[in-house]
Write a protein that holds these residues in place. Structure first.
Motif, PDB file in Angstrom:
ATOM      1  N   VAL A 137      -4.227  24.925   5.738  1.00  0.00           N
ATOM      2  CA  VAL A 137      -4.944  23.972   4.520  1.00  0.00           C
ATOM      3  C   VAL A 137      -5.348  22.805   5.101  1.00  0.00           C
ATOM      4  CG1 VAL A 137      -4.835  22.811   1.930  1.00  0.00           C
ATOM      5  CG2 VAL A 137      -4.914  26.111   2.357  1.00  0.00           C
ATOM      6  N   ASP A 138      -6.370  22.150   4.682  1.00  0.00           N
ATOM      7  CA  ASP A 138      -6.268  21.110   5.062  1.00  0.00           C
ATOM      8  C   ASP A 138      -5.570  20.487   4.023  1.00  0.00           C
ATOM      9  OD1 ASP A 138      -8.257  21.387   6.994  1.00  0.00           O
ATOM     10  OD2 ASP A 138     -10.071  21.159   5.502  1.00  0.00           O
ATOM     11  N   ALA A 139      -5.299  18.923   4.474  1.00  0.00           N
ATOM     12  CA  ALA A 139      -4.710  17.768   3.609  1.00  0.00           C
ATOM     13  C   ALA A 139      -5.015  16.538   3.823  1.00  0.00           C
ATOM     14  CB  ALA A 139      -2.388  16.971   4.077  1.00  0.00           C
ATOM     15  N   TRP A 140      -4.986  15.849   2.620  1.00  0.00           N
ATOM     16  CA  TRP A 140      -6.241  14.717   2.008  1.00  0.00           C
ATOM     17  C   TRP A 140      -5.710  13.580   2.563  1.00  0.00           C
ATOM     18  CZ3 TRP A 140      -9.334  15.052  -2.871  1.00  0.00           C
ATOM     19  CH2 TRP A 140     -10.255  15.687  -2.771  1.00  0.00           C
ATOM     20  N   VAL A 141      -5.296  12.434   3.211  1.00  0.00           N
ATOM     21  CA  VAL A 141      -4.100  11.801   2.947  1.00  0.00           C
ATOM     22  C   VAL A 141      -5.415  10.839   2.061  1.00  0.00           C
ATOM     23  CG1 VAL A 141      -3.774   9.185   4.390  1.00  0.00           C
ATOM     24  CG2 VAL A 141      -3.537  11.815   5.599  1.00  0.00           C
ATOM     25  N   MET A 142      -4.404   9.951   1.859  1.00  0.00           N
ATOM     26  CA  MET A 142      -5.057   8.620  -0.073  1.00  0.00           C
ATOM     27  C   MET A 142      -4.392   8.098  -0.186  1.00  0.00           C
ATOM     28  SD  MET A 142      -5.482  11.774  -2.728  1.00  0.00           S
ATOM     29  CE  MET A 142      -6.785  10.919  -4.087  1.00  0.00           C
TER      30      MET A 142
ATOM     31  N   ASN B 216       0.836  -0.851  -0.297  1.00  0.00           N
ATOM     32  CA  ASN B 216       0.110  -0.175   0.208  1.00  0.00           C
ATOM     33  C   ASN B 216       0.773   1.261   0.040  1.00  0.00           C
ATOM     34  OD1 ASN B 216      -0.065   1.224   2.893  1.00  0.00           O
ATOM     35  ND2 ASN B 216       0.334  -1.306   2.949  1.00  0.00           N
ATOM     36  N   VAL B 217       0.343   2.533  -0.569  1.00  0.00           N
ATOM     37  CA  VAL B 217       1.249   3.666  -0.913  1.00  0.00           C
ATOM     38  C   VAL B 217       0.508   4.659   0.101  1.00  0.00           C
ATOM     39  CG1 VAL B 217       2.950   5.305  -1.930  1.00  0.00           C
ATOM     40  CG2 VAL B 217       1.861   2.939  -2.663  1.00  0.00           C
ATOM     41  N   MET B 218       0.499   5.208   0.844  1.00  0.00           N
ATOM     42  CA  MET B 218       0.301   6.853   1.107  1.00  0.00           C
ATOM     43  C   MET B 218       0.715   8.106   1.136  1.00  0.00           C
ATOM     44  SD  MET B 218      -1.610   4.741   3.401  1.00  0.00           S
ATOM     45  CE  MET B 218      -2.444   6.160   4.434  1.00  0.00           C
ATOM     46  N   LEU B 219      -0.251   8.908   1.146  1.00  0.00           N
ATOM     47  CA  LEU B 219       0.450  10.887   0.554  1.00  0.00           C
ATOM     48  C   LEU B 219      -0.158  11.240   1.573  1.00  0.00           C
ATOM     49  CD1 LEU B 219      -1.538  11.834  -1.886  1.00  0.00           C
ATOM     50  CD2 LEU B 219      -0.444   9.728  -3.204  1.00  0.00           C
ATOM     51  N   GLU B 220      -0.147  12.980   1.218  1.00  0.00           N
ATOM     52  CA  GLU B 220      -1.160  13.772   1.710  1.00  0.00           C
ATOM     53  C   GLU B 220      -0.469  14.366   0.544  1.00  0.00           C
ATOM     54  OE1 GLU B 220       2.256  13.591   3.986  1.00  0.00           O
ATOM     55  OE2 GLU B 220       0.803  12.098   5.839  1.00  0.00           O
TER      56      GLU B 220
ATOM     57  N   TYR C 270      -3.865  21.137   8.297  1.00  0.00           N
ATOM     58  CA  TYR C 270      -2.241  20.648   8.133  1.00  0.00           C
ATOM     59  C   TYR C 270      -1.177  21.507   7.902  1.00  0.00           C
ATOM     60  CZ  TYR C 270       1.336  16.627   6.573  1.00  0.00           C
ATOM     61  OH  TYR C 270       2.464  16.141   6.476  1.00  0.00           O
ATOM     62  N   TYR C 271      -0.839  22.431   6.586  1.00  0.00           N
ATOM     63  CA  TYR C 271      -0.031  22.812   6.026  1.00  0.00           C
ATOM     64  C   TYR C 271      -0.327  24.124   6.415  1.00  0.00           C
ATOM     65  CZ  TYR C 271       0.132  19.733   2.633  1.00  0.00           C
ATOM     66  OH  TYR C 271      -0.031  17.984   2.084  1.00  0.00           O
ATOM     67  N   ARG C 272       0.516  24.672   6.809  1.00  0.00           N
ATOM     68  CA  ARG C 272       1.688  26.276   7.439  1.00  0.00           C
ATOM     69  C   ARG C 272       0.080  27.183   7.453  1.00  0.00           C
ATOM     70  NH1 ARG C 272       7.702  25.968   6.074  1.00  0.00           N
ATOM     71  NH2 ARG C 272       7.954  24.405   7.717  1.00  0.00           N
TER      72      ARG C 272
ATOM     73  N   ARG D 264      -5.546  19.235  -9.255  1.00  0.00           N
ATOM     74  CA  ARG D 264      -4.499  19.057 -10.082  1.00  0.00           C
ATOM     75  C   ARG D 264      -3.759  17.637  -9.288  1.00  0.00           C
ATOM     76  NH1 ARG D 264      -2.505  22.096 -14.975  1.00  0.00           N
ATOM     77  NH2 ARG D 264      -1.769  20.169 -16.400  1.00  0.00           N
ATOM     78  N   ALA D 265      -3.393  17.595  -8.541  1.00  0.00           N
ATOM     79  CA  ALA D 265      -2.850  16.925  -7.903  1.00  0.00           C
ATOM     80  C   ALA D 265      -3.555  16.034  -7.483  1.00  0.00           C
ATOM     81  CB  ALA D 265      -1.945  16.860  -6.615  1.00  0.00           C
ATOM     82  N   GLN D 266      -4.621  16.346  -6.353  1.00  0.00           N
ATOM     83  CA  GLN D 266      -5.874  15.064  -6.784  1.00  0.00           C
ATOM     84  C   GLN D 266      -6.414  13.971  -7.502  1.00  0.00           C
ATOM     85  OE1 GLN D 266      -8.365  17.546  -4.822  1.00  0.00           O
ATOM     86  NE2 GLN D 266      -6.866  18.282  -3.341  1.00  0.00           N
ATOM     87  N   GLN D 267      -6.234  15.064  -8.863  1.00  0.00           N
ATOM     88  CA  GLN D 267      -6.718  13.892 -10.271  1.00  0.00           C
ATOM     89  C   GLN D 267      -5.345  13.378 -10.652  1.00  0.00           C
ATOM     90  OE1 GLN D 267      -7.605  17.409 -12.910  1.00  0.00           O
ATOM     91  NE2 GLN D 267      -9.486  17.883 -11.526  1.00  0.00           N
ATOM     92  N   LEU D 268      -4.684  13.047 -10.467  1.00  0.00           N
ATOM     93  CA  LEU D 268      -3.571  13.080 -10.775  1.00  0.00           C
ATOM     94  C   LEU D 268      -3.382  11.622  -9.629  1.00  0.00           C
ATOM     95  CD1 LEU D 268      -0.764  11.956 -12.223  1.00  0.00           C
ATOM     96  CD2 LEU D 268       0.599  12.970 -10.627  1.00  0.00           C
ATOM     97  N   TYR D 269      -3.589  11.573  -8.675  1.00  0.00           N
ATOM     98  CA  TYR D 269      -3.503  10.794  -7.896  1.00  0.00           C
ATOM     99  C   TYR D 269      -4.978   9.431  -7.831  1.00  0.00           C
ATOM    100  CZ  TYR D 269       0.022  13.472  -5.803  1.00  0.00           C
ATOM    101  OH  TYR D 269       1.616  14.015  -5.228  1.00  0.00           O
TER     102      TYR D 269
END
Length: 155
Positions: A138-143, A103-107, A133-135, A114-119
């Motif tokens: 902005v929220d981070a999506w964990v995928m 399994n592979v994780m990312l935020e 999550y970000y300074r 654009r990045a969300q669509q790629l993933y």
């Protein structure tokens, strides 16, 4: 336009640090972090994308046991939409599988469609949201992507 992918070399770290500052000014990694990552090849791999010998993108993965984490993917805006991010992600997923990950994780920033669509095109699914999550708040999506077992040769 053609591009090439290659492994990050020690001499490239300064260039990657400059790109990091340009691409992610709010949340840029300090340069020292890239050096730390570079010197952990047993669990890390970083790639560069080049066009005409100019670094236009970079990406990295960490693999610990059965879990891989996409540490970063960045492509200069003027080179987006040309398959560079897709090629780097493909290589990182291959690396994760080769190192035994299932399994592979990312935020990814909640404000980066654009990045969300790629993933999502690669089969990643949002499994959690890390609030602020970000300074810049902005929220981070964990995928997560579950890597299917590779089929062996047929008898």
């Amino acid at each position: 336009m053609s591009f090439t992918l290659r492994d990050l070399a020690y001499e490239d770290i300064g260039t990657v640090g400059e790109l990091e500052q340009e691409l992610f000014p709010t949340d840029a990694w300090p340069l020292e972090m890239f050096y730390t990552e570079f010197f952990q090849p047993d669990t890390r791999r970083y790639l560069l994308a080049e066009v005409d010998h100019r670094v236009v993108g970079y990406a990295g993965v960490m693999v610990l046991g059965a879990t891989a984490d996409i540490q970063t993917i960045g492509v200069l805006p003027s080179f987006e939409g040309r398959g560079i991010g897709r090629a780097m992600l493909t290589e990182l997923l291959h690396e994760a599988r080769a190192r035994g990950a299932d399994n592979v994780m990312l935020e990814v920033r909640a404000d980066n469609p654009r990045a969300q669509q790629l993933y999502t095109r690669f089969g990643f699914e949002q499994i959690h949201t890390r609030r602020r999550y970000y300074r810049d708040g902005v929220d981070a999506w964990v995928m997560r992507l579950l890597l299917p077992a590779e089929e062996g040769p047929r008898a």
